[in-house]
Design an enzyme around this catalytic site. Structure first.
Site, mmCIF file in Angstrom:
data_model
loop_
_atom_site.group_PDB
_atom_site.id
_atom_site.type_symbol
_atom_site.label_atom_id
_atom_site.label_comp_id
_atom_site.label_asym_id
_atom_site.label_seq_id
_atom_site.Cartn_x
_atom_site.Cartn_y
_atom_site.Cartn_z
ATOM 1 N N ARG A 145 48.244 51.912 73.996
ATOM 2 C CA ARG A 145 49.133 51.745 72.840
ATOM 3 C C ARG A 145 50.372 50.920 73.203
ATOM 4 O O ARG A 145 50.723 50.784 74.361
ATOM 5 C CB ARG A 145 49.616 53.121 72.331
ATOM 6 C CG ARG A 145 48.598 53.892 71.544
ATOM 7 C CD ARG A 145 49.079 55.306 71.264
ATOM 8 N NE ARG A 145 49.035 56.159 72.442
ATOM 9 C CZ ARG A 145 49.453 57.422 72.486
ATOM 10 N NH1 ARG A 145 49.972 57.980 71.414
ATOM 11 N NH2 ARG A 145 49.361 58.125 73.593
ATOM 12 N N LYS A 147 54.302 56.525 76.080
ATOM 13 C CA LYS A 147 54.175 57.759 76.867
ATOM 14 C C LYS A 147 55.400 57.999 77.750
ATOM 15 O O LYS A 147 56.156 57.084 78.072
ATOM 16 C CB LYS A 147 52.923 57.675 77.765
ATOM 17 C CG LYS A 147 51.626 57.902 77.018
ATOM 18 C CD LYS A 147 51.650 59.118 76.108
ATOM 19 C CE LYS A 147 51.599 60.435 76.852
ATOM 20 N NZ LYS A 147 51.612 61.601 75.909
ATOM 21 N N TYR A 154 58.137 59.107 73.887
ATOM 22 C CA TYR A 154 57.733 60.509 74.052
ATOM 23 C C TYR A 154 58.143 60.956 75.450
ATOM 24 O O TYR A 154 57.961 60.212 76.416
ATOM 25 C CB TYR A 154 56.206 60.656 73.911
ATOM 26 C CG TYR A 154 55.712 60.487 72.498
ATOM 27 C CD1 TYR A 154 56.029 61.418 71.525
ATOM 28 C CD2 TYR A 154 54.942 59.395 72.144
ATOM 29 C CE1 TYR A 154 55.587 61.260 70.215
ATOM 30 C CE2 TYR A 154 54.500 59.226 70.839
ATOM 31 C CZ TYR A 154 54.821 60.161 69.882
ATOM 32 O OH TYR A 154 54.405 60.001 68.591
ATOM 33 N N HIS A 168 58.152 64.868 76.268
ATOM 34 C CA HIS A 168 57.447 66.141 76.511
ATOM 35 C C HIS A 168 57.959 66.814 77.790
ATOM 36 O O HIS A 168 57.178 67.203 78.663
ATOM 37 C CB HIS A 168 55.929 65.916 76.580
ATOM 38 C CG HIS A 168 55.347 65.404 75.313
ATOM 39 N ND1 HIS A 168 55.305 66.156 74.155
ATOM 40 C CD2 HIS A 168 54.793 64.211 74.996
ATOM 41 C CE1 HIS A 168 54.747 65.448 73.186
ATOM 42 N NE2 HIS A 168 54.443 64.262 73.657
ATOM 43 N N GLU A 225 59.387 63.272 70.167
ATOM 44 C CA GLU A 225 58.767 64.508 69.662
ATOM 45 C C GLU A 225 59.761 65.563 69.192
ATOM 46 O O GLU A 225 59.350 66.540 68.566
ATOM 47 C CB GLU A 225 57.809 65.112 70.714
ATOM 48 C CG GLU A 225 58.471 65.757 71.929
ATOM 49 C CD GLU A 225 58.833 64.763 73.023
ATOM 50 O OE1 GLU A 225 58.655 63.552 72.823
ATOM 51 O OE2 GLU A 225 59.296 65.224 74.085
ATOM 52 N N ASP A 271 50.243 68.731 76.135
ATOM 53 C CA ASP A 271 51.405 67.877 76.454
ATOM 54 C C ASP A 271 52.699 68.689 76.482
ATOM 55 O O ASP A 271 53.716 68.220 76.991
ATOM 56 C CB ASP A 271 51.503 66.673 75.503
ATOM 57 C CG ASP A 271 51.585 67.073 74.038
ATOM 58 O OD1 ASP A 271 51.575 68.282 73.741
ATOM 59 O OD2 ASP A 271 51.654 66.169 73.189
#
Ligand SMILES: NC(=O)c1ccc[n+]([C@@H]2O[C@H](COP(=O)([O-])OP(=O)(O)OC[C@H]3O[C@@H](n4cnc5c(N)ncnc54)[C@H](O)[C@@H]3O)[C@@H](O)[C@H]2O)c1
Length: 361
Positions: free
Chosen positions: A19, A78, A97, A99, A121, A271
Site C-alpha cells: 500500500r 504501516k 498506523y 498500534h 488508529e 495488531d
C-alpha cells in the site's frame, strides 16, 4: 493558507506490504495547498501508481528511503519497522498506523528520539475512528474470504463448506467484536450462507445488528457464553477493540482447545495484541500456523494484499486530516491522534499500557 511544509512518502518495507498512504490525486491536492511532497521512487508501484503519476501530480521523486524520511512530516501506512528507527529524530512529525500497544520497542524508540507521532488508529471523530475504519472494512471483508478458504481440506482445514448443502447445515461462524471489521466479516460470511453469531459488549450495537439482519444471532460478550459458541464454531473471527489499548482477551486458550480439529481462527485484532489467547502475529509470506489442531491466521497487515483498493480508501481518509495537521499540529480535528510528543506518551490508553515510559496529559 499555512506555511509551506515538506512531506515525505517512503516506500513501505513490511513483509509484502504494497500500500501507499496517498494516491497521486491526493498528492496533487496537498501540492495545490503550497506544500512540497517527496515520494520515494517506486513507492506507489505495488498499488498500481507509477512514479510518473506522482510526478504529474506535482511530487518530487527521491531515490532513497533516507531522502523521503528527511522530510518534516512523514506519511506512511504501516508502523515503522526496526530498520526504519534510525530515521527518527526530534524534529520529525510522523503520521501513520502505530498500534503501539502491540509494539513496545517502537513506542520506546519514538519516545527516545523525541518524534511527534500521530497514529491513524486513535484519531477520533464523532465517536468513530475514521482513519481505522477504511482498513477495518477491507480487513473484515478479507477475513470472510480467508476464513472460508482456510476451512478447505486443501488448506489444512476441516473440509467444511461455508454454505453447507441440501440436508447439511451451514458452517458456524462466530465474530468477536461487531464494529467495522466484524460487521464486514459478518456480511461476507452471510453472503456465503454461513450461520453467523455476532458477539460484542455493546448491547445497542448488537440490537442494531439483530434488527438489520447482519447476523443470524447475537451474543453479549460474557466468557461462559462465548465458550459455548466457540466450541461449536468452524470459524472464529476476532475483531474486538478498545481504542489505543491492548485488545481485550475474549477467546481463551481453553476455548480454542475445545474447537474441532481443522477449525479456523482469524484474529484481526492481532495488531493490538490479539483477542484470541493462542494468536501470535503472522506475515503475508507465512500467514498461518496450527495450534491445538486449529488453523490460526493472524496477519497484521491483511489489507496489504489488496493494495489498489486499500490505498485509495486509506488516501481518501488520510488526505483531509493531513491537510489539517499541516495547517495546525494541534488542530481540533485531530482529536486522539497524537500518541507521542516531546519524549513522552500523551495518549492515555497508550500511556496506561506502558507505565515505564515517560507520559503526560
Ligand atoms: N489485522 C489487520 O490487518 C487489521 C486491519 C484493520 C483493522 N484491524 C483491527 O481490527 C480490530 C477491530 O477494528 P474495528 O475498526 O472494527 O474496531 P471498532 O471499534 O469498529 O469495533 C470494535 C468492537 O469491539 C467491541 N468490543 C470491545 N471489547 C469487547 C469484548 N470484550 N468482547 C467483544 N467485543 C468487544 C466494541 O464494542 C466494538 O463494537 C482492531 O484491532 C483493528 O486495529 C486489523
Amino acid at each position: 493558507m499555512g506555511a509551506s511544509r515538506v512531506i515525505g512518502l517512503p516506500a513501505e518495507v513490511k513483509d509484502r506490504e504494497r500500500r501507499i498512504a496517498l494516491t497521486p490525486s491526493a498528492v496533487a491536492s496537498v501540492v495545490d495547498r503550497g506544500h512540497r511532497v517527496l515520494v520515494q521512487t517506486g513507492a506507489g508501484e505495488g498499488a498500481g501508481f507509477a512514479d510518473n503519476d506522482y510526478k504529474e501530480a506535482g511530487a518530487e521523486l527521491v531515490a532513497s528511503a533516507a531522502d523521503a524520511w528527511a522530510a518534516e512530516v512523514v506519511v506512511k501506512v504501516k508502523e515503522p519497522q526496526a530498520g526504519e528507527y534510525p530515521h527518527f529524530r526530534d524534529d520529525l512529525t510522523l503520521f501513520t498506523y502505530l498500534h503501539l500497544a502491540a509494539e513496545p520497542e517502537l513506542a520506546a524508540a519514538l519516545v527516545g528520539a523525541g518524534v511527534r507521532a500521530y497514529a491513524y488508529e486513535t484519531l477520533t471523530e464523532r465517536g468513530g475512528l475514521p482513519l481505522l475504519a477504511p482498513m477495518s472494512e477491507i480487513a473484515g471483508r478479507a477475513a470472510a474470504i480467508v476464513g472460508a478458504e482456510k476451512l478447505s481440506a486443501a488448506q489444512g482445514g476441516s473440509g467444511t463448506l461455508m454454505g453447507g448443502a441440501a440436508g447439511v447445515p451451514p458452517a458456524k461462524a462466530v465474530v468477536i467484536g461487531m464494529g467495522v471489521a466484524g460487521t464486514m466479516a459478518a456480511r461476507g460470511l452471510r453472503g456465503l450462507d454461513a450461520h453467523v453469531t455476532g458477539v460484542d459488549i455493546d448491547l445497542q450495537r448488537l440490537y442494531d445488528h439483530h434488527l438489520d439482519g447482519t447476523v443470524d444471532a447475537t451474543q453479549i460478550s460474557e466468557p461462559a457464553a462465548v465458550a459455548d459458541h466457540v466450541c461449536d464454531a468452524d470459524l472464529v473471527i476476532g475483531a474486538a477493540l478498545v481504542p489505543g489499548a491492548r485488545a481485550p482477551m475474549v477467546v481463551t486458550e481453553a476455548m480454542v482447545t475445545s474447537m474441532r480439529p481443522g477449525s479456523v481462527v482469524v484474529d484481526l485484532a492481532i495488531d493490538q495484541g490479539g483477542c484470541i489467547e493462542t494468536a501470535r502475529p503472522t506475515s503475508l509470506s507465512e500467514p498461518t500456523y496450527v495450534e491445538h489442531g486449529v488453523v490460526h491466521y493472524c496477519v497484521t497487515n491483511v489489507p496489504g494484499q489488496f493494495p489498489r483498493t486499500a490505498s485509495a480508501a486509506l488516501s481518501a481518509a488520510v488526505a483531509p486530516r493531513l491537510l489539517r495537521l499541516l495547517d495546525d499540529p494541534d488542530h481540533p480535528g485531530l482529536e486522539g491522534a497524537l500518541n507521542i510528543a516531546e519524549g513522552a506518551v500523551v495518549h492515555p490508553a497508550v500511556a496506561a499500557t506502558f507505565p515505564d515510559l515517560p507520559s503526560r496529559d
